[in-house]
Scaffold this active site. Sequence first.
Site, PDB file in Angstrom:
ATOM      1  N   ASP A  16       1.059  -1.079  -0.182  1.00  0.00           N
ATOM      2  CA  ASP A  16       0.003  -0.012  -0.078  1.00  0.00           C
ATOM      3  C   ASP A  16       0.674   1.374   0.141  1.00  0.00           C
ATOM      4  O   ASP A  16       0.327   2.385  -0.105  1.00  0.00           O
ATOM      5  CB  ASP A  16      -0.915  -0.029   1.309  1.00  0.00           C
ATOM      6  CG  ASP A  16      -1.931  -1.235   1.496  1.00  0.00           C
ATOM      7  OD1 ASP A  16      -2.180  -1.719   0.187  1.00  0.00           O
ATOM      8  OD2 ASP A  16      -2.231  -1.637   2.490  1.00  0.00           O
ATOM      9  N   CYS A  20       6.309  -0.552   2.539  1.00  0.00           N
ATOM     10  CA  CYS A  20       5.930  -2.001   2.011  1.00  0.00           C
ATOM     11  C   CYS A  20       6.786  -2.303   0.914  1.00  0.00           C
ATOM     12  O   CYS A  20       7.532  -3.195   0.868  1.00  0.00           O
ATOM     13  CB  CYS A  20       4.491  -1.919   1.624  1.00  0.00           C
ATOM     14  SG  CYS A  20       3.111  -1.544   2.728  1.00  0.00           S
ATOM     15  N   CYS A 365       6.046   6.571  13.990  1.00  0.00           N
ATOM     16  CA  CYS A 365       5.534   5.853  12.801  1.00  0.00           C
ATOM     17  C   CYS A 365       5.746   6.365  11.349  1.00  0.00           C
ATOM     18  O   CYS A 365       5.222   7.677  11.342  1.00  0.00           O
ATOM     19  CB  CYS A 365       4.282   4.995  12.861  1.00  0.00           C
ATOM     20  SG  CYS A 365       4.310   3.643  14.082  1.00  0.00           S
ATOM     21  N   CYS A 367       4.793   6.050   8.495  1.00  0.00           N
ATOM     22  CA  CYS A 367       3.814   6.046   7.280  1.00  0.00           C
ATOM     23  C   CYS A 367       3.525   7.142   6.434  1.00  0.00           C
ATOM     24  O   CYS A 367       3.568   7.356   5.317  1.00  0.00           O
ATOM     25  CB  CYS A 367       2.861   5.106   7.598  1.00  0.00           C
ATOM     26  SG  CYS A 367       3.155   3.453   7.931  1.00  0.00           S
ATOM     27  N   ASP A 409       8.996  23.590 -31.731  1.00  0.00           N
ATOM     28  CA  ASP A 409       8.860  23.238 -33.058  1.00  0.00           C
ATOM     29  C   ASP A 409       7.907  24.123 -33.803  1.00  0.00           C
ATOM     30  O   ASP A 409       7.053  24.317 -32.988  1.00  0.00           O
ATOM     31  CB  ASP A 409       9.087  21.818 -33.278  1.00  0.00           C
ATOM     32  CG  ASP A 409       9.242  21.686 -34.785  1.00  0.00           C
ATOM     33  OD1 ASP A 409       9.959  22.301 -35.531  1.00  0.00           O
ATOM     34  OD2 ASP A 409       8.566  20.474 -35.335  1.00  0.00           O
ATOM     35  N   THR A 411       6.167  23.024 -37.351  1.00  0.00           N
ATOM     36  CA  THR A 411       5.405  22.379 -38.143  1.00  0.00           C
ATOM     37  C   THR A 411       5.058  21.402 -37.314  1.00  0.00           C
ATOM     38  O   THR A 411       5.778  20.430 -36.802  1.00  0.00           O
ATOM     39  CB  THR A 411       6.150  21.763 -39.534  1.00  0.00           C
ATOM     40  OG1 THR A 411       6.533  22.922 -40.077  1.00  0.00           O
ATOM     41  CG2 THR A 411       5.179  21.255 -40.248  1.00  0.00           C
ATOM     42  N   ASP A 606       8.322  17.036 -32.552  1.00  0.00           N
ATOM     43  CA  ASP A 606       7.685  15.786 -33.057  1.00  0.00           C
ATOM     44  C   ASP A 606       8.272  14.398 -32.473  1.00  0.00           C
ATOM     45  O   ASP A 606       7.890  13.413 -32.675  1.00  0.00           O
ATOM     46  CB  ASP A 606       7.224  15.829 -34.568  1.00  0.00           C
ATOM     47  CG  ASP A 606       8.519  15.763 -35.289  1.00  0.00           C
ATOM     48  OD1 ASP A 606       9.441  15.503 -34.743  1.00  0.00           O
ATOM     49  OD2 ASP A 606       8.702  16.073 -36.323  1.00  0.00           O
TER      50      ASP A 606
END
Length: 713
Positions: A16, A20, A365, A367, A409, A411, A606
Site C-alpha cells: 500500500d 511496503c 511511525c 507511514c 518546433d 510544423t 515531434d
Amino acid sequence: MTAPQTISRFQVENMDCASCAAKVDTAVRRVPGVSDVSVSVTAATMTVTHAPDINLRALARTVAALGYPSKLVQAVGDHAGSGHAHQHERSDRPFWSSTKARLTIASAVALAVAYGVGHLRPSIAVSAFLVALAVGLLPIARRAVLAALAGTPFSIEALMTIAALGAVIIGATEEAAVVVLLFLVGELLEGFAASHARAGIQGLTRLVPKIARLERNGELSEVPADSLAIGATVLVRPGDRMPADGVVTEGESAVDEAPVTGESVPKRKAPGDPVFAGTMNGDGVLRVRVTATAEDNTIARVVRLVEEAQESKAPTERFIDRFSRFYTPAVVAVAALTAVLPPLLAGADWSAWIYKALAVLLIGCPCALVISTPAAIAAGLSAGARRGLLMKGGAVLETVGRLTTVAFDKTGTLTRGRPVVTDVLPFGRDAAVVLSLAAALEAGSSHPLALAILARAAEAKVPVPPAGASAAIPGRGVVGRVGGVDVFLGSPAAAAERAPVSPEQAAAIAALTEAGKSVSVLVAHGALAGAIALRDEPREDAVRGLAALRSAGISAIMLTGDNRRTAEAVGAGLGIEVRSELMPEDKQRIVLDLKARGAIVGKVGDGINDAPALAAADVGIAMGGGTDVALETADAAVLHGRVMDIADMVGLSRAVMANIRQNIAIALGLKAVFLVTTLLGVTGLWPAILADTGATVLVTANAMRLLGWRGAA
C-alpha cells in the site's frame, strides 16, 4: 562473460505504500541468485532479474512471509526480452474481502467480545483483552520478526509490536488492544486508497473490447480482441469500441477519443486516418487495418508507461526515502531516552514515562511521511495520463513545474502540420469559379496542397467538374481541360510563362508570398483567372496556450527549420520569438545555450527531427497522437497535440508539488503536535496511533484529490 539472467514478474498483494515496497525490495535482494529488483506499489508488481536456476516458488514464499502474497504472472526471458508474455489481470475482488480486512474484522470482533466479557466478568477482563490483543498483534509481530530477519529491523510492524508489548507490561492491556485495532483499521484504509489510485489508470485497460469482428476472405467472424495480428482487418460498427490500434481503410465516422486522449469533441475519421484501441465509433461503419498487437496498443503502452513512471522516483521522494531511513531509528532512540532519562535523572515514575515513550514510538511511525510524496506523484501521473499528458516518472513531473523557457518546433507543433487554403484571390472571375477550376485539376491527387484545395472546395460547397487530359508538370504545376477550357494551376513563375501578369496582379501575389504563404496561380483560356494562397496555419489553441505559459512566468521561443519568411509570419501571429532555417544540431545548440544561461528548458517537438534538442533539454516533450515516437522518444508526451496541453502539464506539476508540500506539513505537523501533548501528559496511546493513522489517511486523501484534476484544455 556475464552469466545469463532471467527476468520474472510477480503480482504482489497488500502493498500500500513505499515502506511496503522497501521491505519487499530489501528481502528479495538478499535471496541468492537475485541481481536486481524493481517493485511498483502502483502496479502491484515486482520485477526480479535473477539466475535462470533460482527457485521462484521459494522467492514468492519469502515475500508472502512478510505479509505480501505473490504469484508469478510473467516470465520475460533474458535482458533483451524475447517477445511479450501474457499479463494476467489483477484481482477485482472488493477490498473488504482481503486478508487485511478479515484480520481487522476478527480483531474488532475479539475486542468487542473482550469488552462484553469484561463487563459481565470483571475478574477476567485482563485475560479477555490479552486474547483480543493477540488476535490482531500476532500476525503483526510475525511480520515484524520476518522483516527484521530480511533486513528491515525498523519496520512499522516492529514499532507497533514494541509499543503493544510495552503497554501490556505496564498494565495498559485494554489500551494496547484498541491501539492494535486502530492500526489495522489504518492499514485497511491505506489499502483502500492505494487500490483506488491503482484502479484509476488500470481502468483504461477495460475500455478495449474483449471481442473483435475479424474480416477474412470476405467473411466475418468474432474472435478475441487480444488475438488480432498486425495487418488483420476488423469491422467496427456504430457504437462499438475499437478493438485495436489501426488505420481506417474504408468508411467515414466520428470517433470519440476522450477515454484515450482527453479530446472532448469526436474526431471525423476517413480512410488513412489512425484510430486507437478503446475509442468509441460514432455514426458510420469502419473497416480498420490493425497496426499493433494487444500488448502494444496505445492504451497498453500508456498503462505500461505510467506504471514505469511511478516506479521512477522524484528528487523529493528520494530525499524523503533517505530521511525516513534515519528518521525511524531516531524515533526509537528518542522513545528509549524518554522512557529512561526522566526516571534516572529526576526520579520520575517509571510506568508513566514508559507509557509516554510508547506513545512517542507510535507517533513516530513513518507511514504518513513516507507515503506523502509517492501518493501525490502517482495520483498526478494517473490524472495526467487519463487526459493525454504522459510523463515518464516523478523526476519529470517535478521538473516540468520548474520550467522557465519552452522551445517549440513549428510544423506539427505550433501549427497543424498540414497546409490549408487561406486566400482565394480572383482576377476577373468569381472566387467560387477559381476554386472550382483548381479543385477540378487537383481531383484524385494526394499531394498536401491538392488535398487542402479540395477540402476548401468541399467546405465552400462549390462544384468540382471533371477534368480531361490532366497531367502534372514536374516542378511547375498541373494542366488539364475543364468544360472545354484549357486550365493550368502552378507556381507564379510558371503561370507568368503562360499568361501576362499585370503590375497589380504581381503586387497582390507578392503580398501573399511576403506573408509566408505558398501561392498557386490559376491560368484559364490564356489569362490569369486567380490565385490561391495556402499556409500551415497555427493550431486553434496556440495563442491561448502560449498566453497561458506567459501568465505562468514561462517564456516561449520557436525553433524551426522552415524558411525565415514563413516562420516569422507565423511567429508574428502568435507573438513568439522566432529562430528559423535551423538544422537539428542548431536547435540542440540553442537549447544548450539557454541552459548555460540558467534557464530550465522544455523542448516541444515531434520526437523525430527534434531528437537532439529533445535530449538536450531538461524536459523533452513529444507532440503526437499516441505514436511510438511520441510515447518513447521524449521525457513526456501530449497525445492530442494541443499547445494548451503544455501549460496544463506545467499546471499539473505545480499542483502535485503543492500537494506534496501540504502532505509533508500534515505528516510532520500532526506528529509535532502530538509529541508535545504526549510529553506533557495530555494525550496517550490512543491519540498517538490515531495521529499516525489519521495523518496517513489525510495525506492519502489529499493526494487522491489530484485524480480529479482537469486542466484548462
